[in-house]
Design a protein around this motif. Structure first.
Motif, PDB file in Angstrom:
ATOM      1  N   ALA A  19       0.827  -1.210   0.000  1.00  0.00           N
ATOM      2  CA  ALA A  19       0.000   0.000   0.000  1.00  0.00           C
ATOM      3  C   ALA A  19       0.861   1.259   0.000  1.00  0.00           C
ATOM      4  O   ALA A  19       0.457   2.299  -0.525  1.00  0.00           O
ATOM      5  CB  ALA A  19      -0.923   0.006   1.214  1.00  0.00           C
ATOM      6  N   ALA A  20       2.064   1.169   0.577  1.00  0.00           N
ATOM      7  CA  ALA A  20       2.948   2.332   0.705  1.00  0.00           C
ATOM      8  C   ALA A  20       4.194   2.232  -0.151  1.00  0.00           C
ATOM      9  O   ALA A  20       4.674   3.248  -0.665  1.00  0.00           O
ATOM     10  CB  ALA A  20       3.363   2.505   2.169  1.00  0.00           C
ATOM     11  N   THR A  21       4.733   1.026  -0.309  1.00  0.00           N
ATOM     12  CA  THR A  21       6.070   0.882  -0.906  1.00  0.00           C
ATOM     13  C   THR A  21       6.143  -0.231  -1.939  1.00  0.00           C
ATOM     14  O   THR A  21       7.196  -0.851  -2.105  1.00  0.00           O
ATOM     15  CB  THR A  21       7.122   0.615   0.192  1.00  0.00           C
ATOM     16  OG1 THR A  21       6.754  -0.569   0.929  1.00  0.00           O
ATOM     17  CG2 THR A  21       7.241   1.791   1.139  1.00  0.00           C
ATOM     18  N   ALA A  22       5.060  -0.517  -2.654  1.00  0.00           N
ATOM     19  CA  ALA A  22       5.112  -1.573  -3.660  1.00  0.00           C
ATOM     20  C   ALA A  22       6.242  -1.299  -4.637  1.00  0.00           C
ATOM     21  O   ALA A  22       6.464  -0.164  -5.061  1.00  0.00           O
ATOM     22  CB  ALA A  22       3.781  -1.665  -4.403  1.00  0.00           C
ATOM     23  N   MET A  23       6.956  -2.362  -4.988  1.00  0.00           N
ATOM     24  CA  MET A  23       8.074  -2.238  -5.922  1.00  0.00           C
ATOM     25  C   MET A  23       8.247  -3.576  -6.629  1.00  0.00           C
ATOM     26  O   MET A  23       7.755  -4.609  -6.156  1.00  0.00           O
ATOM     27  CB  MET A  23       9.363  -1.870  -5.180  1.00  0.00           C
ATOM     28  CG  MET A  23       9.862  -2.930  -4.216  1.00  0.00           C
ATOM     29  SD  MET A  23      11.309  -2.414  -3.244  1.00  0.00           S
ATOM     30  CE  MET A  23      10.481  -1.534  -1.892  1.00  0.00           C
ATOM     31  N   ALA A  24       8.921  -3.557  -7.755  1.00  0.00           N
ATOM     32  CA  ALA A  24       9.273  -4.818  -8.395  1.00  0.00           C
ATOM     33  C   ALA A  24      10.200  -5.593  -7.469  1.00  0.00           C
ATOM     34  O   ALA A  24      11.018  -5.002  -6.760  1.00  0.00           O
ATOM     35  CB  ALA A  24       9.962  -4.548  -9.731  1.00  0.00           C
ATOM     36  N   PRO A  25      10.107  -6.926  -7.463  1.00  0.00           N
ATOM     37  CA  PRO A  25      10.912  -7.716  -6.528  1.00  0.00           C
ATOM     38  C   PRO A  25      12.330  -7.963  -7.022  1.00  0.00           C
ATOM     39  O   PRO A  25      12.944  -8.985  -6.698  1.00  0.00           O
ATOM     40  CB  PRO A  25      10.116  -9.021  -6.440  1.00  0.00           C
ATOM     41  CG  PRO A  25       9.494  -9.158  -7.784  1.00  0.00           C
ATOM     42  CD  PRO A  25       9.150  -7.756  -8.217  1.00  0.00           C
ATOM     43  N   ASN A  26      12.881  -7.026  -7.778  1.00  0.00           N
ATOM     44  CA  ASN A  26      14.177  -7.240  -8.420  1.00  0.00           C
ATOM     45  C   ASN A  26      15.319  -7.411  -7.431  1.00  0.00           C
ATOM     46  O   ASN A  26      16.298  -8.096  -7.724  1.00  0.00           O
ATOM     47  CB  ASN A  26      14.495  -6.070  -9.353  1.00  0.00           C
ATOM     48  CG  ASN A  26      13.508  -5.965 -10.490  1.00  0.00           C
ATOM     49  OD1 ASN A  26      13.086  -6.964 -11.053  1.00  0.00           O
ATOM     50  ND2 ASN A  26      13.110  -4.748 -10.831  1.00  0.00           N
ATOM     51  N   LEU A  27      15.232  -6.773  -6.287  1.00  0.00           N
ATOM     52  CA  LEU A  27      16.293  -6.851  -5.284  1.00  0.00           C
ATOM     53  C   LEU A  27      15.966  -7.848  -4.180  1.00  0.00           C
ATOM     54  O   LEU A  27      16.726  -7.985  -3.229  1.00  0.00           O
ATOM     55  CB  LEU A  27      16.535  -5.473  -4.657  1.00  0.00           C
ATOM     56  CG  LEU A  27      16.835  -4.330  -5.624  1.00  0.00           C
ATOM     57  CD1 LEU A  27      17.084  -3.034  -4.854  1.00  0.00           C
ATOM     58  CD2 LEU A  27      18.034  -4.661  -6.501  1.00  0.00           C
ATOM     59  N   GLY A  28      14.820  -8.506  -4.274  1.00  0.00           N
ATOM     60  CA  GLY A  28      14.408  -9.425  -3.223  1.00  0.00           C
ATOM     61  C   GLY A  28      14.076  -8.725  -1.918  1.00  0.00           C
ATOM     62  O   GLY A  28      14.152  -9.323  -0.848  1.00  0.00           O
ATOM     63  N   GLN A  29      13.669  -7.446  -2.000  1.00  0.00           N
ATOM     64  CA  GLN A  29      13.489  -6.652  -0.788  1.00  0.00           C
ATOM     65  C   GLN A  29      12.076  -6.137  -0.580  1.00  0.00           C
ATOM     66  O   GLN A  29      11.796  -5.510   0.446  1.00  0.00           O
ATOM     67  CB  GLN A  29      14.453  -5.447  -0.799  1.00  0.00           C
ATOM     68  CG  GLN A  29      15.850  -5.745  -0.304  1.00  0.00           C
ATOM     69  CD  GLN A  29      15.893  -5.973   1.212  1.00  0.00           C
ATOM     70  OE1 GLN A  29      14.899  -5.836   1.911  1.00  0.00           O
ATOM     71  NE2 GLN A  29      17.056  -6.324   1.713  1.00  0.00           N
TER      72      GLN A  29
END
Length: 398
Positions: A293-303
């Motif tokens: 909800a706040a920090t969605a990102m692609a999982p490219n860094l596994g983070q």
């Protein structure tokens, strides 16, 4: 809008914890929601968590747990259950189109742990920790929004009053929207399929492997003693890459060196698009958002999940130091936002280089990635969440 029924639980004993007058309503029973609910309960809050499904359930395959997330699991008592069948990863190696290793230890150094686990097992471990802490879990409870004054609004027409409302309700968060925190939700125009396949005695162990070919990426990661986690990423416009049923021939032709893994991928696989969420703030009054909800990102860094768990845990820690909840939430955002924003930024950059780089310049990409891997300062910046995020949680306990 019709009049809403307002309810709030009375202070009561929750497991081994006696609630204070503080009560939280949490929307979302995923990794972020369970983490923040558990951490709040362990700090003496009464907590009610709302899950829209008929049961707590997590979909997905494998997941990377970096140092920052591992410390959260230690602190809330979910570590042993979460990693019981996981694989410690000593290195993350990256190969280009020509089969050349362009990173021997991608984003790894001796100071940070990395363990891969099944996503369902992590979710179950967090759910068990939440129940032990006394979190009240309501299923079939669909949230429609929240107010800065501390009301969680349900689609049934009810309103749940609280000292704190938390939206952990995903990329298209109704809590975020109703609190007026939206800035942009962007489809990154790429995504992946995630697979679990049977593990063979000769398969990779103790390391993660990633292969690039044009805009396609394949990751191969041991995840349990019996299974290997494979992710296949490509641009959304790569119709063969995202085809269902899974196109073994297309992926096998792109990655011949690991075709023996690709051939094990089941026919039916679900494509998941990557999104990037940016907000004006994470906080409005006594309402806050966390996780996708706040920090969605692609999982490219596994983070992506690791950052969500750290932010949820830290919310409870910071609020424990503030009598004024709204002020505490502002202090929490100020404390956490820098690491989260940086991780989103580098995840976007990884996607641009790994998925949207022009194919004729593939050799230049390989040279750039090889050089970046030899810069300690660059590697530290890219993996800021594992380092700085872990420091925000506190020292490791194992």
């Amino acid at each position: 809008m019709g009049r809403r029924h307002v309810s709030r639980p009375h202070p009561r004993t929750l497991g081994d914890h006696v609630s204070s007058t503080r009560h939280a309503e949490v929307a979302g029973g995923g990794l972020a929601g369970l983490t923040v609910a558990t951490a709040l309960a362990q700090h003496g809050w009464s907590v009610r968590l709302h899950e829209r499904g008929s049961e707590l359930r997590e979909i997905g395959a494998g997941i990377f747990l970096w140092e920052n997330a591992l410390r959260v699991l230690e602190r809330i008592g979910a570590y042993d259950d979460a990693v019981a069948l996981g694989d410690p990863i000593g290195s993350w190696r990256l190969f280009d189109e020509r089969g050349r290793p362009i990173q021997d230890d991608w984003m790894k150094d001796g100071a940070t742990r990395l363990i891969t686990v099944k996503r369902t097992e992590l979710h179950q471990a967090l759910a068990q920790a939440a129940r032990r802490a006394g979190v009240q879990i309501e299923t079939n409870s669909q949230v429609s929004g929240a107010t800065p004054e501390g009301h969680l609004l349900l689609e049934s027409g009810e309103s749940r009053e609280a000292d704190l409302v938390v939206g952990a309700d995903g990329v298209y968060s109704s809590v975020r929207r109703s609190l007026g925190l939206d800035l942009v939700v962007r489809d990154l125009e790429d995504g992946c399929m995630r697979h679990l396949v049977p593990r063979r005695p000769t398969d990779v162990a103790g390391e993660a492997l990633e292969y690039w070919n044009g805009g396609r990426r394949v990751g191969i990661v041991p995840v349990t003693p019996d299974q290997v986690y494979i992710y296949t990423c490509c641009p959304a416009k790569d119709l063969a890459g995202r085809a269902q049923p899974f196109d073994h021939a297309a992926w096998g032709d792109s990655f011949r060196d690991v075709r023996h893994y690709i051939d094990r991928i089941p026919d039916q696989s679900r494509w998941a698009a990557f999104h990037d969420v940016r907000t004006h703030s994470w906080v409005n009054g006594r309402g806050a958002i966390v996780g996708d909800a706040a920090t969605a990102m692609a999982p490219n860094l596994g983070q992506a999940a690791c950052v969500a768990m750290v932010n949820g845990f830290s919310m409870a820690s910071v609020l424990a130091q503030h009598d004024d909840i709204a002020a505490g939430l502002r202090a929490w955002e100020q404390r956490q936002r820098g690491v989260s924003d940086a991780t989103q930024k580098y995840s976007r950059l990884y996607g641009k280089v790994g998925t949207r780089w022009p194919r004729p310049l593939a050799d230049a990409r390989s040279a750039l990635v090889w050089l970046a891997g030899r810069s300690e300062s660059w590697q530290h910046r890219v993996n800021v969440a594992a380092h700085a995020g872990a420091d925000l949680v506190g020292p490791r306990s194992r």
